[in-house]
Design a protein around this motif. Structure first.
Motif, mmCIF file in Angstrom:
data_model
loop_
_atom_site.group_PDB
_atom_site.id
_atom_site.type_symbol
_atom_site.label_atom_id
_atom_site.label_comp_id
_atom_site.label_asym_id
_atom_site.label_seq_id
_atom_site.Cartn_x
_atom_site.Cartn_y
_atom_site.Cartn_z
ATOM 1 N N MET A 71 -6.440 -3.156 -4.503
ATOM 2 C CA MET A 71 -5.882 -2.058 -2.857
ATOM 3 C C MET A 71 -4.970 -1.342 -3.712
ATOM 4 S SD MET A 71 -2.597 -3.300 -0.574
ATOM 5 C CE MET A 71 -3.486 -4.584 0.122
ATOM 6 N N HIS A 109 -2.199 3.658 4.874
ATOM 7 C CA HIS A 109 -1.661 2.361 5.656
ATOM 8 C C HIS A 109 -1.879 2.396 6.517
ATOM 9 C CE1 HIS A 109 -0.030 5.536 7.281
ATOM 10 N NE2 HIS A 109 0.637 4.894 8.238
ATOM 11 N N TYR A 144 0.971 -1.259 0.140
ATOM 12 C CA TYR A 144 0.207 -0.126 0.151
ATOM 13 C C TYR A 144 1.081 1.093 0.733
ATOM 14 C CZ TYR A 144 -3.409 3.332 0.974
ATOM 15 O OH TYR A 144 -4.339 3.887 1.107
ATOM 16 N N ALA A 190 -3.842 3.105 -2.738
ATOM 17 C CA ALA A 190 -3.542 3.887 -2.584
ATOM 18 C C ALA A 190 -3.000 4.968 -3.798
ATOM 19 C CB ALA A 190 -2.119 2.707 -2.208
#
Length: 305
Positions: A283, A299, A241, A287
């Motif tokens: 993901m 995070h 991430y 991010a």
């Protein structure tokens, strides 16, 4: 005759729950000598690190943080404290690496630089680089230390350095560019600091005779696109991430949107074809979107208690 004041060198070490490795590193730093202070920034460790540090005598000192701020937050606090304490040179490293006993001495023979460091070798096999590098003027990356030694000029690979692994940074440079970006938490904070330094005109280089050992990590540099390039894949959700978010931000800020969008395409290719994983694709998208929006809190959901 006026005495020339001695150079005040402060080692800044960031640690989190790796007491045995920290003990090994501090022991080596005491052996190296020449350090005015060994400043350990403890990211709220829960494995006995705080108790062990409390029992250490000078030149070891401790900054204990109330919560885990990652490597980026730790180096931000540590560099600021070293600078405010009058350091002329700041020697930066994580707790899992270890310099050879003569590493600092060799680095100091090249004080014409502003941001310079040792060759970072895989602890399991010191004939190989821990982090492959692209030599100046070459398209391909190199993995073997012998290739680096052959390419060196006057013992240095100019304009190449692996930051936060035994690198020295001058007081003057810190005064100009500030401290690492704490909000990055982990991953990319070292690259951002190096790129910021270069943008400010810093002279950088790797001194090949100075050696710093570091454990080879995960399966970084995983081949993709029929072996034409690699991708920094990590099985850790936290690392991935932060890597996806911070790398996109770094590329956008220092290389421009074309480089940033190329990284997006590379990520899509890797998790669509090289290692198909729809969850990782989602993901990555979240991010990257967070990074574009300037949100550096996502995070936290991947932190262990």
């Amino acid at each position: 005759m006026t005495d020339v004041p001695a150079t005040r060198i402060v080692a800044v070490v960031v640690t989190f729950n790796r007491l045995a490795l920290l003990q090994r590193l501090v022991s080596r730093l005491l052996e190296v000598g020449g350090l005015a202070e060994i400043l350990v920034v403890d990211n709220a460790s829960t494995d006995g690190t705080a108790e062990w540090l409390a029992a250490q005598a000078a030149p070891v000192s401790t900054l204990s943080l109330p919560d885990n701020r990652g490597g980026a937050g730790g180096f931000d606090v540590g560099v600021r404290a070293a600078y405010d304490g009058g350091a002329d040179l700041i020697w930066l490293m994580d707790d899992d690496g270890i310099p050879e006993p003569d590493c600092l001495k060799i680095l100091l023979d090249h004080d014409e630089y502003d941001f310079w460091g040792p060759a970072v070798l895989a602890e399991q096999d010191p004939s190989r680089l821990c982090f492959p590098i692209r030599l100046p003027g070459r398209a391909a990356v190199v993995h073997r230390m012998s290739e680096v030694e052959l390419a060196a000029r006057d013992g240095v690979i100019a304009d190449v350095v692996i930051p936060f692994n035994g690198v020295l940074v001058t007081r003057e440079l810190v005064g100009r560019i500030g401290t690492p970006r704490a909000e990055f938490f982990i991953w990319g904070d070292d690259v951002e600091y190096l790129w910021r330094a270069r943008k400010a005109g810093a002279r950088t280089g790797t001194v090949v005779a100075a050696r710093f050992l570091h454990p080879a990590t995960d399966d970084l540099g995983t081949p993709m696109a029929f072996g034409r390039t690699t991708y920094n894949h990590s099985p850790s959700d936290l690392k991935h991430y932060c890597m996806a978010r911070n790398n996109l931000v770094n590329l956008r800020d220092y290389r421009g949107w074309p480089a940033a969008l190329a990284f997006v395409a590379k990520t899509v290719w890797f998790y669509a074809f090289t290692r198909p994983d729809p969850g990782r694709l989602l993901m990555s998208a979240k991010a990257m979107y967070a990074g574009v929006r300037g949100d550096f809190t996502g995070h936290r959901k991947y932190l262990r208690g």
